[in-house]
Design a protein around this motif. Structure first.
Motif, PDB file in Angstrom:
ATOM      1  N   VAL A  74       0.839  -1.198   0.000  1.00 22.80           N
ATOM      2  CA  VAL A  74       0.000   0.000   0.000  1.00 22.80           C
ATOM      3  C   VAL A  74       0.874   1.249   0.000  1.00 22.80           C
ATOM      4  O   VAL A  74       0.621   2.199  -0.745  1.00 22.80           O
ATOM      5  CB  VAL A  74      -0.948  -0.004   1.225  1.00 22.80           C
ATOM      6  N   ILE A  75       1.930   1.236   0.805  1.00 23.58           N
ATOM      7  CA  ILE A  75       2.840   2.385   0.880  1.00 23.58           C
ATOM      8  C   ILE A  75       3.556   2.566  -0.455  1.00 23.58           C
ATOM      9  O   ILE A  75       3.693   3.688  -0.950  1.00 23.58           O
ATOM     10  CB  ILE A  75       3.873   2.190   2.014  1.00 23.58           C
ATOM     11  N   LEU A  76       3.999   1.469  -1.065  1.00 25.44           N
ATOM     12  CA  LEU A  76       4.699   1.555  -2.352  1.00 25.44           C
ATOM     13  C   LEU A  76       3.782   2.059  -3.459  1.00 25.44           C
ATOM     14  O   LEU A  76       4.182   2.872  -4.292  1.00 25.44           O
ATOM     15  CB  LEU A  76       5.297   0.209  -2.719  1.00 25.44           C
ATOM     16  N   LYS A  77       2.541   1.588  -3.470  1.00 26.23           N
ATOM     17  CA  LYS A  77       1.582   2.070  -4.471  1.00 26.23           C
ATOM     18  C   LYS A  77       1.316   3.557  -4.294  1.00 26.23           C
ATOM     19  O   LYS A  77       1.255   4.306  -5.271  1.00 26.23           O
ATOM     20  CB  LYS A  77       0.265   1.296  -4.366  1.00 26.23           C
ATOM     21  N   ALA A  78       1.149   3.983  -3.062  1.00 27.78           N
ATOM     22  CA  ALA A  78       0.890   5.402  -2.803  1.00 27.78           C
ATOM     23  C   ALA A  78       2.078   6.265  -3.243  1.00 27.78           C
ATOM     24  O   ALA A  78       1.899   7.326  -3.841  1.00 27.78           O
ATOM     25  CB  ALA A  78       0.596   5.624  -1.325  1.00 27.78           C
ATOM     26  N   ALA A  79       3.293   5.804  -2.961  1.00 27.38           N
ATOM     27  CA  ALA A  79       4.480   6.563  -3.377  1.00 27.38           C
ATOM     28  C   ALA A  79       4.579   6.638  -4.901  1.00 27.38           C
ATOM     29  O   ALA A  79       4.916   7.683  -5.461  1.00 27.38           O
ATOM     30  CB  ALA A  79       5.740   5.925  -2.802  1.00 27.38           C
ATOM     31  N   ALA A  80       4.268   5.542  -5.576  1.00 28.33           N
ATOM     32  CA  ALA A  80       4.301   5.546  -7.040  1.00 28.33           C
ATOM     33  C   ALA A  80       3.260   6.500  -7.607  1.00 28.33           C
ATOM     34  O   ALA A  80       3.528   7.240  -8.560  1.00 28.33           O
ATOM     35  CB  ALA A  80       4.077   4.134  -7.574  1.00 28.33           C
ATOM     36  N   TYR A  83       4.507  10.244  -6.804  1.00 25.18           N
ATOM     37  CA  TYR A  83       5.734  10.718  -7.440  1.00 25.18           C
ATOM     38  C   TYR A  83       5.853  10.374  -8.918  1.00 25.18           C
ATOM     39  O   TYR A  83       6.285  11.198  -9.726  1.00 25.18           O
ATOM     40  CB  TYR A  83       6.963  10.170  -6.696  1.00 25.18           C
ATOM     41  N   LEU A  84       5.504   9.151  -9.286  1.00 19.31           N
ATOM     42  CA  LEU A  84       5.760   8.705 -10.653  1.00 19.31           C
ATOM     43  C   LEU A  84       4.698   9.130 -11.661  1.00 19.31           C
ATOM     44  O   LEU A  84       5.021   9.407 -12.814  1.00 19.31           O
ATOM     45  CB  LEU A  84       5.934   7.188 -10.689  1.00 19.31           C
ATOM     46  N   MET A  85       3.432   9.173 -11.243  1.00 21.06           N
ATOM     47  CA  MET A  85       2.388   9.544 -12.202  1.00 21.06           C
ATOM     48  C   MET A  85       2.569  10.961 -12.747  1.00 21.06           C
ATOM     49  O   MET A  85       2.512  11.153 -13.965  1.00 21.06           O
ATOM     50  CB  MET A  85       1.005   9.352 -11.600  1.00 21.06           C
ATOM     51  N   PRO A  86       2.769  11.992 -11.913  1.00 18.37           N
ATOM     52  CA  PRO A  86       2.978  13.326 -12.487  1.00 18.37           C
ATOM     53  C   PRO A  86       4.239  13.406 -13.352  1.00 18.37           C
ATOM     54  O   PRO A  86       4.245  14.095 -14.383  1.00 18.37           O
ATOM     55  CB  PRO A  86       3.103  14.237 -11.258  1.00 18.37           C
ATOM     56  N   LEU A  87       5.281  12.690 -12.974  1.00 24.33           N
ATOM     57  CA  LEU A  87       6.502  12.681 -13.771  1.00 24.33           C
ATOM     58  C   LEU A  87       6.246  12.047 -15.130  1.00 24.33           C
ATOM     59  O   LEU A  87       6.681  12.569 -16.167  1.00 24.33           O
ATOM     60  CB  LEU A  87       7.603  11.933 -13.021  1.00 24.33           C
ATOM     61  N   ALA A  88       5.529  10.930 -15.148  1.00 21.98           N
ATOM     62  CA  ALA A  88       5.180  10.286 -16.420  1.00 21.98           C
ATOM     63  C   ALA A  88       4.291  11.196 -17.251  1.00 21.98           C
ATOM     64  O   ALA A  88       4.475  11.306 -18.478  1.00 21.98           O
ATOM     65  CB  ALA A  88       4.479   8.953 -16.155  1.00 21.98           C
ATOM     66  N   GLY A  89       3.341  11.882 -16.624  1.00 22.94           N
ATOM     67  CA  GLY A  89       2.476  12.824 -17.340  1.00 22.94           C
ATOM     68  C   GLY A  89       3.266  13.963 -17.955  1.00 22.94           C
ATOM     69  O   GLY A  89       2.981  14.406 -19.072  1.00 22.94           O
ATOM     70  N   LEU A  90       4.278  14.443 -17.223  1.00 18.97           N
ATOM     71  CA  LEU A  90       5.139  15.510 -17.748  1.00 18.97           C
ATOM     72  C   LEU A  90       5.870  15.050 -18.995  1.00 18.97           C
ATOM     73  O   LEU A  90       5.878  15.727 -20.025  1.00 18.97           O
ATOM     74  CB  LEU A  90       6.142  15.943 -16.672  1.00 18.97           C
ATOM     75  N   TRP A 126      -3.887  15.026 -11.028  1.00 13.46           N
ATOM     76  CA  TRP A 126      -5.307  14.985 -10.705  1.00 13.46           C
ATOM     77  C   TRP A 126      -5.808  13.539 -10.694  1.00 13.46           C
ATOM     78  O   TRP A 126      -6.526  13.129  -9.775  1.00 13.46           O
ATOM     79  CB  TRP A 126      -6.084  15.837 -11.704  1.00 13.46           C
ATOM     80  N   LEU A 127      -5.440  12.768 -11.717  1.00 11.67           N
ATOM     81  CA  LEU A 127      -5.831  11.356 -11.764  1.00 11.67           C
ATOM     82  C   LEU A 127      -5.227  10.578 -10.590  1.00 11.67           C
ATOM     83  O   LEU A 127      -5.884   9.725  -9.988  1.00 11.67           O
ATOM     84  CB  LEU A 127      -5.387  10.723 -13.075  1.00 11.67           C
ATOM     85  N   GLY A 128      -3.978  10.878 -10.270  1.00  9.18           N
ATOM     86  CA  GLY A 128      -3.313  10.222  -9.148  1.00  9.18           C
ATOM     87  C   GLY A 128      -4.000  10.506  -7.826  1.00  9.18           C
ATOM     88  O   GLY A 128      -4.107   9.627  -6.966  1.00  9.18           O
ATOM     89  N   ARG A 129      -4.460  11.726  -7.648  1.00  9.16           N
ATOM     90  CA  ARG A 129      -5.180  12.082  -6.426  1.00  9.16           C
ATOM     91  C   ARG A 129      -6.454  11.262  -6.276  1.00  9.16           C
ATOM     92  O   ARG A 129      -6.775  10.775  -5.201  1.00  9.16           O
ATOM     93  CB  ARG A 129      -5.540  13.575  -6.446  1.00  9.16           C
TER      94      ARG A 129
END
Length: 158
Positions: A74-80, A83-90, A126-129
């Motif tokens: 759960v912690i790893l999914k939340a961190a991904a 941090y990773l979703m906005p970076l991938a979106g960028l 936004w999607l990550g939130r």
């Protein structure tokens, strides 16, 4: 499994128990926390105590200590998500902007690349939130064990 000590606040006997967990962060353990900017921000904006209710078949007394557990996944999914979703979106947005600017044969493609990169990052955030809220609802901590009562004057966080 990540474990944390919680104090029972109330247990009305309706199948739920309300607990309180003292939030700890890494800044409390560093020798430089008096001169660190991150520590100042953490102290200003982080909640010191979190209260929430958990399902429970057992009756507990207010003030009792419980050991709660939460899977590391759960912690790893939340961190991904955070941090990773906005970076991938960028990166995806910037790549799309660069590609579209090349197709349109724009002289200054940087502006379109930057605009689509930022909008991609904002959209992914936004999607990550929304995804994180769903993850939070579906991943409740579980009560692992009953620890008894706290000794007066000694913090259960130790």
């Amino acid at each position: 499994m990540m474990e944390e000590t919680a104090t029972v606040i109330r247990c009305p006997g309706d199948g739920w128990v309300t607990v309180e967990v003292k939030v700890k962060n890494a800044c409390n353990h560093c020798d430089n926390n008096d001169t660190c900017g991150t520590s100042a921000v953490s102290k200003a904006f982080s909640p010191k105590v979190q209260r929430f209710s958990l399902p429970s078949d057992t009756q507990y007394e207010p003030g009792e200590l419980l050991k709660l557990g939460l899977p590391e996944s759960v912690i790893l999914k939340a961190a991904a998500i955070v941090y990773l979703m906005p970076l991938a979106g960028l990166f995806i947005g910037a790549t799309l902007g660069h590609f579209l600017a090349g197709l349109a044969e724009l002289v200054s493609s940087d502006l379109l690349t930057i605009a689509l990169g930022l909008s991609g990052a904002a959209s992914a955030w936004w999607l990550g939130r929304r995804w994180a809220k769903t993850l939070e609802i579906n991943s409740q901590p579980v009560i692992l064990s009953r620890l008894g009562r706290a000794i007066d004057g000694i913090s259960p966080a130790n």
